[in-house]
Write an enzyme that holds these catalytic residues in place. Structure first.
Site, PDB file in Angstrom:
ATOM      1  N   SER A 105       0.846  -1.192   0.000  1.00 33.37           N
ATOM      2  CA  SER A 105       0.000   0.000   0.000  1.00 33.37           C
ATOM      3  C   SER A 105       0.881   1.241   0.000  1.00 33.37           C
ATOM      4  O   SER A 105       1.998   1.214   0.525  1.00 33.37           O
ATOM      5  CB  SER A 105      -0.903   0.021   1.244  1.00 33.37           C
ATOM      6  OG  SER A 105      -1.569   1.267   1.374  1.00 33.37           O
ATOM      7  N   TYR A 147      -1.510  -0.185  10.371  1.00 36.76           N
ATOM      8  CA  TYR A 147      -1.603  -0.645   8.983  1.00 36.76           C
ATOM      9  C   TYR A 147      -0.408  -0.165   8.173  1.00 36.76           C
ATOM     10  O   TYR A 147       0.226  -0.947   7.447  1.00 36.76           O
ATOM     11  CB  TYR A 147      -2.906  -0.129   8.367  1.00 36.76           C
ATOM     12  CG  TYR A 147      -3.118  -0.503   6.921  1.00 36.76           C
ATOM     13  CD1 TYR A 147      -3.522  -1.789   6.576  1.00 36.76           C
ATOM     14  CD2 TYR A 147      -2.914   0.421   5.898  1.00 36.76           C
ATOM     15  CE1 TYR A 147      -3.724  -2.143   5.249  1.00 36.76           C
ATOM     16  CE2 TYR A 147      -3.118   0.076   4.570  1.00 36.76           C
ATOM     17  CZ  TYR A 147      -3.522  -1.197   4.250  1.00 36.76           C
ATOM     18  OH  TYR A 147      -3.716  -1.555   2.938  1.00 36.76           O
TER      19      TYR A 147
END
Length: 261
Positions: A140, A153
């Site tokens: 990501s 995250y």
């Protein structure tokens, strides 16, 4: 790529399902992994055909990673491609230091970082015997720039990116290991929670903020994943592709009030 075999974790929905559809269209036989989305995974394998199978495995557990790899070999006799797509997050504002506890970090890290390592380890002996062995990890932009749904995250995806480079080095030349780093991806997850109109508004908002004036969908991410797996990309390993509609071009351009560049 025809008759090659691919394992796609979290393959029943979203980006994973889009990858399965693209690979199956190339003649790749797909092993669609799922943990809880059984109906979606089974519907997908029925849709794409070509011998695709759905296999349940909670890849947080190493023994289930090994069982997933064994299921692919039992069914098809080989493994050529692995797409580590499964992941999770917890939404928490980065500035809220009390929004996350240690278990949140560990829970997210287990699936986003440790599980991909376990899957690569389980598949590596078979990937080495392929003449086109390749892995793509779905990271990501959060892991590149320290942004996204939560600090936990972002940290887990940053670790996944570092691991991609480490394993690309040690598994070469037999196995290529690359990663994609998407920004926002408009998957069914958002639509289910926001409804059709809310989802459309979110996509419009995202598109309006990006240089490419688009909100990516699952297939926009699946295309580059397919490209990285393709033996035509054999010169590429240890690479991280930013797939965010050019959003990274604006990161760092904003300033906090009262601060000079």
């Amino acid at each position: 790529m025809r008759d090659a075999v691919a394992i796609v974790t979290g393959g029943g929905t979203g980006i994973g399902a889009a990858v399965v559809r693209r690979l199956a269209a190339r003649g790749v036989r797909c092993v669609v992994n799922y943990a809880s989305s059984r109906d979606d995974a089974e519907a997908l394998v029925a849709e794409v055909g070509n011998g695709a199978i759905a296999v349940r495995a909670d890849i947080v557990a190493d023994d289930q990673c090994r069982a997933l790899a064994a299921a692919a070999v039992d069914a098809f006799g080989r493994i050529d491609f692995l797409v580590n797509n499964a992941g999770r997050t917890k939404f928490a504002a980065h500035e809220d230091m009390d929004a996350l506890d240690a278990e949140d970090f560990v829970d997210i890290y287990r699936l986003n970082t440790i599980a991909p390592f376990q899957m690569i380890r389980a598949c590596a002996p078979h990937l080495r015997h392929s003449d086109m062995g390749a892995v793509v990890n779905v990271a990501s932009v959060a892991g590149v720039f320290g942004i996204g749904s939560s600090v936990a995250y972002a940290a887990s995806k940053g670790a996944l990116i570092t691991m991609t480079k480490s394993l690309a080095r040690v598994l070469a030349p037999a196995i290529r290991v690359n990663a994609v780093a998407p920004g926002y991806v408009g998957t069914g997850w958002f639509e289910k929670r926001l409804g059709e109109e809310g989802f459309a508004r979110l996509n419009d908002k995202v598109a309006g903020a990006l240089p490419m004036a688009m909100a990516a969908g699952p297939d926009d991410i699946a295309g580059p994943i397919e490209m990285l797996l393709d033996p035509a990309s054999r010169v590429m390993t240890g690479e991280v592709l930013l797939l965010d509609g050019g959003g990274h071009l604006d990161i760092g351009m904003s300033r906090r009030p009262g601060r000079e560049i």
